[in-house]
Design a protein around this motif. Structure first.
Motif, PDB file in Angstrom:
ATOM      1  N   ALA A  14       0.824  -1.208   0.000  1.00 22.83           N
ATOM      2  CA  ALA A  14       0.000   0.000   0.000  1.00 22.83           C
ATOM      3  C   ALA A  14       0.859   1.259   0.000  1.00 22.83           C
ATOM      4  CB  ALA A  14      -0.928  -0.011   1.209  1.00 22.83           C
ATOM      5  N   VAL A  15       1.880   1.261   0.826  1.00 24.59           N
ATOM      6  CA  VAL A  15       2.781   2.416   0.884  1.00 24.59           C
ATOM      7  C   VAL A  15       3.464   2.630  -0.468  1.00 24.59           C
ATOM      8  CG1 VAL A  15       4.928   3.291   1.895  1.00 24.59           C
ATOM      9  CG2 VAL A  15       3.155   2.316   3.369  1.00 24.59           C
ATOM     10  N   GLU A  16       3.859   1.528  -1.112  1.00 22.46           N
ATOM     11  CA  GLU A  16       4.501   1.638  -2.425  1.00 22.46           C
ATOM     12  C   GLU A  16       3.551   2.263  -3.444  1.00 22.46           C
ATOM     13  OE1 GLU A  16       7.280  -1.049  -5.368  1.00 22.46           O
ATOM     14  OE2 GLU A  16       5.690  -2.073  -4.246  1.00 22.46           O
ATOM     15  N   MET A  17       2.299   1.844  -3.418  1.00 25.74           N
ATOM     16  CA  MET A  17       1.320   2.406  -4.347  1.00 25.74           C
ATOM     17  C   MET A  17       1.128   3.911  -4.112  1.00 25.74           C
ATOM     18  SD  MET A  17       0.273   0.268  -6.561  1.00 25.74           S
ATOM     19  CE  MET A  17       0.492  -1.487  -6.873  1.00 25.74           C
ATOM     20  N   VAL A  18       1.032   4.293  -2.853  1.00 24.90           N
ATOM     21  CA  VAL A  18       0.859   5.717  -2.537  1.00 24.90           C
ATOM     22  C   VAL A  18       2.102   6.506  -2.949  1.00 24.90           C
ATOM     23  CG1 VAL A  18       0.551   7.397  -0.680  1.00 24.90           C
ATOM     24  CG2 VAL A  18      -0.791   5.274  -0.687  1.00 24.90           C
ATOM     25  N   SER A  19       3.273   5.933  -2.743  1.00 30.04           N
ATOM     26  CA  SER A  19       4.508   6.626  -3.115  1.00 30.04           C
ATOM     27  C   SER A  19       4.605   6.822  -4.620  1.00 30.04           C
ATOM     28  CB  SER A  19       5.731   5.859  -2.600  1.00 30.04           C
ATOM     29  OG  SER A  19       5.896   4.637  -3.288  1.00 30.04           O
ATOM     30  N   LEU A  20       3.985   5.933  -5.395  1.00 34.82           N
ATOM     31  CA  LEU A  20       3.955   6.089  -6.846  1.00 34.82           C
ATOM     32  C   LEU A  20       3.041   7.240  -7.265  1.00 34.82           C
ATOM     33  CD1 LEU A  20       3.702   2.362  -8.045  1.00 34.82           C
ATOM     34  CD2 LEU A  20       5.667   3.891  -8.326  1.00 34.82           C
ATOM     35  N   GLY A  21       2.022   7.512  -6.439  1.00 34.43           N
ATOM     36  CA  GLY A  21       1.087   8.584  -6.761  1.00 34.43           C
ATOM     37  C   GLY A  21      -0.375   8.187  -6.724  1.00 34.43           C
ATOM     38  N   VAL A  22      -0.652   6.944  -6.326  1.00 35.75           N
ATOM     39  CA  VAL A  22      -2.033   6.465  -6.236  1.00 35.75           C
ATOM     40  C   VAL A  22      -2.783   7.220  -5.134  1.00 35.75           C
ATOM     41  CG1 VAL A  22      -3.355   4.462  -5.402  1.00 35.75           C
ATOM     42  CG2 VAL A  22      -1.629   4.174  -7.187  1.00 35.75           C
ATOM     43  N   LYS A  23      -4.049   7.549  -5.382  1.00 32.22           N
ATOM     44  CA  LYS A  23      -4.849   8.308  -4.415  1.00 32.22           C
ATOM     45  C   LYS A  23      -5.835   7.445  -3.633  1.00 32.22           C
ATOM     46  CE  LYS A  23      -2.929  12.156  -5.629  1.00 32.22           C
ATOM     47  NZ  LYS A  23      -1.866  12.705  -4.750  1.00 32.22           N
ATOM     48  N   ARG A  24      -6.182   6.271  -4.151  1.00 36.08           N
ATOM     49  CA  ARG A  24      -7.050   5.338  -3.434  1.00 36.08           C
ATOM     50  C   ARG A  24      -6.545   3.919  -3.646  1.00 36.08           C
ATOM     51  NH1 ARG A  24     -12.594   6.526  -2.540  1.00 36.08           N
ATOM     52  NH2 ARG A  24     -12.923   8.768  -2.503  1.00 36.08           N
ATOM     53  N   ILE A  25      -6.821   3.055  -2.650  1.00 35.06           N
ATOM     54  CA  ILE A  25      -6.450   1.653  -2.733  1.00 35.06           C
ATOM     55  C   ILE A  25      -7.668   0.819  -2.368  1.00 35.06           C
ATOM     56  CG2 ILE A  25      -5.038  -0.182  -1.737  1.00 35.06           C
ATOM     57  CD1 ILE A  25      -2.929   2.047  -1.157  1.00 35.06           C
ATOM     58  N   GLY A  26      -8.080  -0.051  -3.269  1.00 37.91           N
ATOM     59  CA  GLY A  26      -9.191  -0.954  -3.001  1.00 37.91           C
ATOM     60  C   GLY A  26      -8.681  -2.297  -2.548  1.00 37.91           C
ATOM     61  N   THR A  27      -9.130  -2.741  -1.380  1.00 32.97           N
ATOM     62  CA  THR A  27      -8.647  -4.018  -0.850  1.00 32.97           C
ATOM     63  C   THR A  27      -9.650  -4.629   0.108  1.00 32.97           C
ATOM     64  OG1 THR A  27      -6.941  -5.085   0.520  1.00 32.97           O
ATOM     65  CG2 THR A  27      -7.371  -2.764   0.941  1.00 32.97           C
ATOM     66  N   SER A  28      -9.760  -5.957   0.066  1.00 28.63           N
ATOM     67  CA  SER A  28     -10.611  -6.647   1.036  1.00 28.63           C
ATOM     68  C   SER A  28      -9.837  -6.959   2.309  1.00 28.63           C
ATOM     69  CB  SER A  28     -11.176  -7.938   0.423  1.00 28.63           C
ATOM     70  OG  SER A  28     -10.136  -8.744  -0.094  1.00 28.63           O
TER      71      SER A  28
END
Length: 247
Positions: free
Chosen positions: A218-232
Motif C-alpha cells: 500500500a505504501v509503495e502504491m501511494v509513493s507512486l502517486g495512487v490516491k485510493r487503494i481498493g482491498t478486502s
C-alpha cells in the motif's frame, strides 16, 4: 503516512460466490462496514443491494466513512442506459462513490464510440449529483498498449467535457479483482500497470485495486502517486500486517 485515508475497504462477493447463505453474506458485509467505521477508513465498497443498510449504520454512528458501490460489475458489458439506471438507483440510495466497470471488451474490439459515450454520460450523472466516479479498466484483460490507450481515452473524454475542478472526482481504477487470469498471473494492480495508468491518465487520479496485500504494498502504491487503494484486507493493511484476502 496515514494509510487509512487511502483505503477503500472492499467486500464484493455475492452469497453464491462466497458459498454461504444470503443472511451469512449480509452479516459479513455489515462486519466490513463496522470495521471501516472503527478503522476510520476512507470508504466501504460494497454491492449496490447493500448500500442502504451500510449508509444507515454509518449515519447512526455519526461516522465520516463514505459508501461506494460498483456499477455493471464485474463484466461491464451492459449498454449505457443500463449503467445509468443502476447508477441512478445507487445515488438515490445514498452511495457517495460510483465505480463503473468500463466496457473494456468493446474497447478491445475497436468500439471506441461505445466507451466514449458511457464515460461521458455516466461521469456526467455522477458529477451532477456531487459523486466521485471511478472507471475500472480491468488491466489484467488488456495489453500494455491497451492500458495506455484506454487510460488516455478516459482522460481525454473528461478533459474535453468537464471543468478542471472536476478532475479530482474522476478516477481511473485498475481492476475489479474478479477477473480470471491464466497461469496464476496477477489479476489486479501491479507496479508496472499502475505506472502506465499514472503516466497516461494524469491529471485524473488513480485507484489501485486488487493485489495490494500488505502495508508495504500500500505504501509503495501511494509513493507512486495512487490516491485510493481498493482491498478486502484493509484492516490487516492498516495494522501493518499482510493479508491473504483474494482482492
Amino acid at each position: 503516512m496515514n494509510i487509512r485515508n487511502y483505503l477503500d475497504s472492499t467486500y464484493l462477493k455475492t452469497a453464491n460466490q462466497a458459498g454461504i447463505s444470503e443472511v451469512e453474506n449480509e452479516k459479513i458485509v455489515m462486519q466490513f462496514v463496522q470495521e471501516a467505521i472503527d478503522g476510520n477508513f476512507k470508504l466501504i465498497m460494497i454491492r449496490p443491494d447493500m448500500v442502504v443498510k451500510a449508509k444507515k449504520i454509518i449515519v447512526e454512528a455519526n461516522a465520516v466513512t463514505l459508501v461506494g458501490t460498483v456499477i455493471d460489475f464485474p463484466e461491464g458489458e451492459s449498454d449505457v442506459m443500463a449503467k445509468l439506471e443502476e447508477a441512478q438507483r445507487a445515488i438515490e440510495e445514498g452511495a457517495d462513490d460510483l465505480d463503473f466497470v468500463c466496457n473494456y471488451k468493446a474497447f478491445k474490439e475497436g468500439d471506441i464510440a461505445i466507451v466514449k459515450k458511457e464515460v461521458l454520460r455516466c461521469t456526467k450523472l455522477g458529477l451532477d449529483n456531487n459523486k466521485t466516479v471511478k472507471w475500472i479498466i480491468e488491466v489484467a484483460a488488456l495489453t500494455d498498449k491497451q492500458i495506455i490507450q484506454l487510460s488516455s481515452l478516459i482522460k481525454n473524454v473528461i478533459i474535453s467535457n468537464f471543468k478542471e475542478e472536476d478532475y479530482n472526482c474522476v478516477f481511473v481504477k485498475s481492476s475489479t479483482g474478479f477477473y480470471k487470469t491464466e497461469d496464476d498471473l496477477p489479476n489486479g494492480a501491479t507496479v508496472r500497470t499502475i505506472i502506465m495508468m499514472l503516466e497516461n491518465a494524469s491529471p485524473l487520479p488513480i485507484k489501485a485495486a486488487g493485489g495490494v496485500r500488505s502495508y508495504q504494498d500500500a505504501v509503495e502504491m501511494v509513493s507512486l502517486g495512487v490516491k485510493r487503494i481498493g482491498t478486502s484486507g484493509a484492516k490487516a493493511i492498516a495494522n501493518g500486517e499482510d493479508t491473504n484476502q483474494e482482492y
